[in-house]
Enzyme design. Structure first.
Site, mmCIF file in Angstrom:
data_model
loop_
_atom_site.group_PDB
_atom_site.id
_atom_site.type_symbol
_atom_site.label_atom_id
_atom_site.label_comp_id
_atom_site.label_asym_id
_atom_site.label_seq_id
_atom_site.Cartn_x
_atom_site.Cartn_y
_atom_site.Cartn_z
ATOM 1 N N CYS A 292 0.858 -1.185 0.000
ATOM 2 C CA CYS A 292 0.000 0.000 0.000
ATOM 3 C C CYS A 292 0.892 1.232 0.000
ATOM 4 O O CYS A 292 2.112 1.139 0.065
ATOM 5 C CB CYS A 292 -0.902 0.014 1.237
ATOM 6 S SG CYS A 292 -2.067 -1.376 1.339
ATOM 7 N N ARG B 162 -4.789 1.978 -1.030
ATOM 8 C CA ARG B 162 -4.905 0.607 -0.551
ATOM 9 C C ARG B 162 -4.724 -0.436 -1.652
ATOM 10 O O ARG B 162 -5.335 -0.342 -2.722
ATOM 11 C CB ARG B 162 -6.274 0.395 0.104
ATOM 12 C CG ARG B 162 -6.388 -0.965 0.794
ATOM 13 C CD ARG B 162 -7.768 -1.200 1.359
ATOM 14 N NE ARG B 162 -7.813 -2.460 2.083
ATOM 15 C CZ ARG B 162 -8.915 -3.146 2.359
ATOM 16 N NH1 ARG B 162 -10.093 -2.649 1.995
ATOM 17 N NH2 ARG B 162 -8.864 -4.284 3.014
ATOM 18 N N ALA C 273 -5.613 -4.106 -1.446
ATOM 19 C CA ALA C 273 -6.341 -4.975 -0.525
ATOM 20 C C ALA C 273 -5.803 -6.401 -0.576
ATOM 21 O O ALA C 273 -5.895 -7.070 -1.612
ATOM 22 C CB ALA C 273 -7.828 -4.958 -0.861
ATOM 23 N N ASN D 196 1.041 0.368 5.885
ATOM 24 C CA ASN D 196 1.479 -0.375 4.705
ATOM 25 C C ASN D 196 2.227 -1.612 5.180
ATOM 26 O O ASN D 196 3.185 -1.498 5.946
ATOM 27 C CB ASN D 196 2.410 0.502 3.851
ATOM 28 C CG ASN D 196 3.162 -0.310 2.800
ATOM 29 O OD1 ASN D 196 2.640 -1.260 2.243
ATOM 30 N ND2 ASN D 196 4.396 0.086 2.541
ATOM 31 N N ASP E 247 -5.446 -7.237 9.277
ATOM 32 C CA ASP E 247 -4.360 -7.103 10.236
ATOM 33 C C ASP E 247 -4.198 -5.646 10.675
ATOM 34 O O ASP E 247 -3.645 -5.377 11.741
ATOM 35 C CB ASP E 247 -3.043 -7.649 9.664
ATOM 36 C CG ASP E 247 -2.645 -7.009 8.345
ATOM 37 O OD1 ASP E 247 -3.510 -6.406 7.682
ATOM 38 O OD2 ASP E 247 -1.469 -7.126 7.952
ATOM 39 N N ILE F 22 12.380 -14.039 -15.152
ATOM 40 C CA ILE F 22 12.808 -13.201 -16.263
ATOM 41 C C ILE F 22 13.971 -13.875 -16.969
ATOM 42 O O ILE F 22 14.854 -14.447 -16.325
ATOM 43 C CB ILE F 22 13.242 -11.804 -15.759
ATOM 44 C CG1 ILE F 22 12.035 -11.028 -15.264
ATOM 45 C CG2 ILE F 22 13.965 -11.021 -16.843
ATOM 46 C CD1 ILE F 22 11.081 -10.605 -16.347
ATOM 47 N N SER G 112 9.637 -13.667 -2.595
ATOM 48 C CA SER G 112 10.919 -13.733 -3.292
ATOM 49 C C SER G 112 11.998 -14.205 -2.335
ATOM 50 O O SER G 112 11.776 -14.326 -1.129
ATOM 51 C CB SER G 112 11.306 -12.364 -3.866
ATOM 52 O OG SER G 112 11.646 -11.465 -2.832
ATOM 53 N N GLY G 113 13.194 -14.452 -2.873
ATOM 54 C CA GLY G 113 14.301 -14.952 -2.065
ATOM 55 C C GLY G 113 15.287 -13.886 -1.644
ATOM 56 O O GLY G 113 16.415 -14.210 -1.264
#
Length: 421
Positions: free
Chosen positions: A2, A52, A54, A78, A103, A300, A373-374
């Site tokens: 957000c 927002r 959502a 956020n 949350d 990618i 992601s890592g």
């Protein structure tokens, strides 16, 4: 993600103040296209705007700015609190009922019940928020332990500006936009502008694990830490792990599985960025293990084989049986993107991964709203080649006196090095 922004100290009338807030929010539309909300108190001279995206509780009950049940607090937030269900259960036992299941509401009511510092010490997640306290007439800015979610702030004239991105500041009449010479020096030396500096003079990044409080009556600001990586590391050394290698592998597997499972809680489609490396492959495998249907993975590719990792990602996706998606980036695509980088990233940093990261995110957003992601795996688990040099260097250095080792260390720290990987 957000987007949030706001100001304190601006003596605008209600209509003009709302106009400014809307413009600041519009600059963050890409962070939160689902809904815009704003709140303004002209007497307190404070305004908040929220864009927002959502993820939890898609209903109006998750709308922001959100007010606490006591009406004391107003928050724009956020991020995600991964243990919000656990916190919600504890608050339920204390007689607190909830209207929705976001949350954000749990965070707000936890602050009402326990206070800001205790709540942040108990919260597990990635987040940044701004909180206005109507009773004390104070503004609080806070950021997660590792600084995953961005938050900028600073005085411009008589106004204190804050937000997720610097671009939103440009829509405030008092923003000067003067480039910081100190930040330029940092950029040239380290290829990035480290916190608390930003590219603009008198505008700063809130450090990770920090709480900034602005007194609305005196305009004084204080910053305090609610968590310390250094102290946590020292405590880990003092109370070192007692199990054997088998125990360690089992415990690590349980910790990773729980962490990733918690991050998969969402009311929207989720996926994973998959490069074929150990970290992203591990995350994707745990996600697939916890999913009843093929998860969506994204990677990618490049025609230049020396940069291309898509083949590895494809092999992993095939093994895991994920719903895999690839995008091969052409040189012309990169050249067209480069002029847009200042608008996308707000301030310069010399990491070439910003280019594929944009294309990867652009592709993923067409199918999912959340992607794991890592990032950080190599830093936490010593995955770079330079980490393997440590033992070799130590085997040579350990025979030298401690005073010589300290001098050598200071020399190395004082040399400007290229930090590109």
């Amino acid at each position: 993600m957000c987007g949030l922004a706001g100001y304190f100290g601006s003596s605008f009338n209600y209509d003009f103040g709302c106009h400014i807030l809307k413009n600041m929010g519009d600059e963050l539309y890409h962070r939160g296209p689902d809904n815009q909300g704003l709140w303004l108190d002209t007497n307190a001279r404070v305004g908040l705007v929220h864009q927002r995206l959502a993820i939890q509780d898609l209903s109006q009950e998750g709308h922001q700015p959100m007010h606490s049940k006591t009406e004391r607090y107003v928050i724009i937030y956020n991020g995600e609190i991964y243990n919000f269900k656990e916190l919600r259960s504890k608050l339920n036992k204390r007689g607190i009922n909830f209207v929705g299941h976001s949350d954000t509401e749990v965070l707000l009511e936890a602050i009402t019940e326990w206070g800001i510092k205790v709540t942040l010490e108990r919260a597990v997640g990635m987040f940044a928020f701004a909180l206005w306290d109507r009773k004390l007439r104070s503004l609080t800015l806070a950021r997660d332990r590792m600084g995953e979610k961005p938050l900028y702030y600073g005085w411009q004239g008589k106004s204190f500006l804050f937000g997720s991105e610097l671009n939103s500041f440009k829509k405030h009449p008092e923003f000067k936009g003067e480039v910081s010479r100190n930040a330029l020096c940092l950029l040239l030396r380290y290829n990035s502008i480290s916190a608390p500096q930003s590219i603009y003079k008198n505008i700063y990044k809130l450090p990770p694990a920090s709480i900034l409080t602005l007194d609305g009556d005196t305009n004084k600001t204080t910053i305090k830490n609610y968590w310390s990586l250094v102290e946590t590391s020292k405590r880990g050394v003092r109370f070192s792990y007692k199990g054997n290698e088998v125990d360690a592998l089992s415990d690590l597997d349980n910790i990773l599985s729980k962490s990733i499972s918690d991050q998969m809680v969402a009311d929207v489609p989720i996926g994973a960025f998959l490069s074929g490396g150990i970290d992203s492959s591990l995350i994707s495998s745990i996600m697939q293990k916890n999913s009843i249907k093929p998860i969506k993975t994204f990677s990618i590719g490049f025609e230049n084989k020396s940069y291309n990792e898509a083949n590895y990602a494809s092999e992993v996706a095939c093994h895991l049986k994920t719903d895999h998606n690839e995008l091969y980036v052409q040189p012309k695509d990169v050249l067209e993107l480069i002029p847009r980088l200042p608008q996308i990233y707000n301030e310069p940093f010399s990491d070439s991964s910003q280019l594929p990261s944009y294309f990867l995110s652009q592709m993923a957003q067409q199918q999912v709203k959340v992607a794991l992601s890592g990032d950080g795996g190599d830093e936490l688990f010593g995955g770079y080649n330079r980490h393997f040099w440590v033992r070799s260097i130590w085997n040579r250095m350990k025979f030298f006196p401690n005073s010589f080792r300290k001098i050598s260390s200071n020399i190395v720290k004082g040399v400007s090095v290229n930090t590109w990987d």
